[in-house]
Design an enzyme around this catalytic site. Sequence first.
Site, mmCIF file in Angstrom:
data_model
loop_
_atom_site.group_PDB
_atom_site.id
_atom_site.type_symbol
_atom_site.label_atom_id
_atom_site.label_comp_id
_atom_site.label_asym_id
_atom_site.label_seq_id
_atom_site.Cartn_x
_atom_site.Cartn_y
_atom_site.Cartn_z
ATOM 1 N N SER A 104 24.153 33.812 43.933
ATOM 2 C CA SER A 104 25.090 34.847 44.361
ATOM 3 C C SER A 104 25.609 34.539 45.766
ATOM 4 C CB SER A 104 24.423 36.223 44.346
ATOM 5 O OG SER A 104 25.360 37.162 44.837
ATOM 6 N N HIS B 71 27.706 32.551 41.436
ATOM 7 C CA HIS B 71 27.957 33.950 41.057
ATOM 8 C C HIS B 71 28.862 34.569 42.125
ATOM 9 C CE1 HIS B 71 26.748 37.773 39.066
ATOM 10 N NE2 HIS B 71 26.730 38.289 40.287
ATOM 11 N N ASP C 297 30.725 37.833 43.352
ATOM 12 C CA ASP C 297 30.704 39.296 43.256
ATOM 13 C C ASP C 297 31.968 39.918 43.826
ATOM 14 O OD1 ASP C 297 28.054 40.045 42.201
ATOM 15 O OD2 ASP C 297 27.284 39.049 44.002
ATOM 16 N N MET D 156 33.963 43.345 44.629
ATOM 17 C CA MET D 156 33.752 44.795 44.797
ATOM 18 C C MET D 156 35.002 45.426 45.388
ATOM 19 S SD MET D 156 30.013 44.689 46.537
ATOM 20 C CE MET D 156 28.672 43.711 45.853
ATOM 21 N N HIS E 107 31.564 38.269 38.666
ATOM 22 C CA HIS E 107 31.004 39.593 38.378
ATOM 23 C C HIS E 107 31.928 40.636 38.991
ATOM 24 C CE1 HIS E 107 27.420 42.572 39.180
ATOM 25 N NE2 HIS E 107 28.273 43.050 38.297
ATOM 26 N N MET F 229 32.950 44.143 39.947
ATOM 27 C CA MET F 229 32.499 45.520 40.158
ATOM 28 C C MET F 229 33.721 46.293 40.639
ATOM 29 S SD MET F 229 28.851 44.554 41.868
ATOM 30 C CE MET F 229 29.391 42.905 42.211
ATOM 31 N N MET G 18 22.092 44.891 35.089
ATOM 32 C CA MET G 18 21.868 45.022 36.538
ATOM 33 C C MET G 18 20.441 45.487 36.790
ATOM 34 S SD MET G 18 24.462 43.960 38.186
ATOM 35 C CE MET G 18 23.880 44.415 39.823
ATOM 36 N N ASP H 269 20.565 40.520 37.528
ATOM 37 C CA ASP H 269 21.188 40.395 38.849
ATOM 38 C C ASP H 269 20.691 41.510 39.755
ATOM 39 O OD1 ASP H 269 22.924 39.962 40.976
ATOM 40 O OD2 ASP H 269 24.712 40.663 39.911
#
Length: 214
Positions: free
Chosen positions: A8, A33, A35, A37, A66, A68, A137, A175
Amino acid sequence: MSTIVSASLLGCDLANLKSEVARAKNAGVDWLHFDVMDGNFVDNISFGLPVLKSLNNATDMFIDVHLMIDSPERYVDKFVDFGGDIITFHLEATKVPEKVISIIKDKNVKVGISIKPKTPASAVYKYLDKVDMILVMTVEPGFGGQCFLPNTLNKVKDIRTKINELGLNVDIQVDGGINDITAPQAIQAGANVIVSGTYIFAAKDMAAAVKSIR
Ligand code: DX5
Ligand code: ZN
């Protein structure tokens, strides 16, 4: 089933993204990974499309996106175009999960569905024959460096049982709060794609940390 380790990038030194990616690759990490957001679906804002584009130009590694973000249907095609190799969105973030799946699949990229700790395992069952991966998650999404929630392991077990019952080949990713103690528990429960940020990037010996996760 061999274990895939996904690093990540939220846990790395973002001012030195290129060298951090090289460090992860040299340490034996399989995937990166990424992320994303939006400050709405989760209470934090990370990085997005321009960073993904630069990252994709700088590495040949597999990029595990990923999302979010609310209403991922607005942006998934761009995350594919900018270099995502698998795009995972949250089931809780959209009213049209089937549409999101088909936008991603039509672009010949892998697709994953993620669920937050309070969403039951059964919520993903009807999508198992349509996706490549389920992300369970193991912390509330939004921040790196949180403690693993052990009660999420039962969901991993239930989803793995269902996948086996249906005779499907679907990855299960975990994760959040993954380290040398929690990774074996998740693998034992049926996970085969392990995300880790803080634990591997802060380790003195990153290769040893990656090995301990496997
Ligand atoms: C949290 C993110 C995770 C996070 C994991 O919402 O989805 O990918 O970076 O970080 P660690 O491994 O530090 O818990
Ligand atoms: Zn993540």
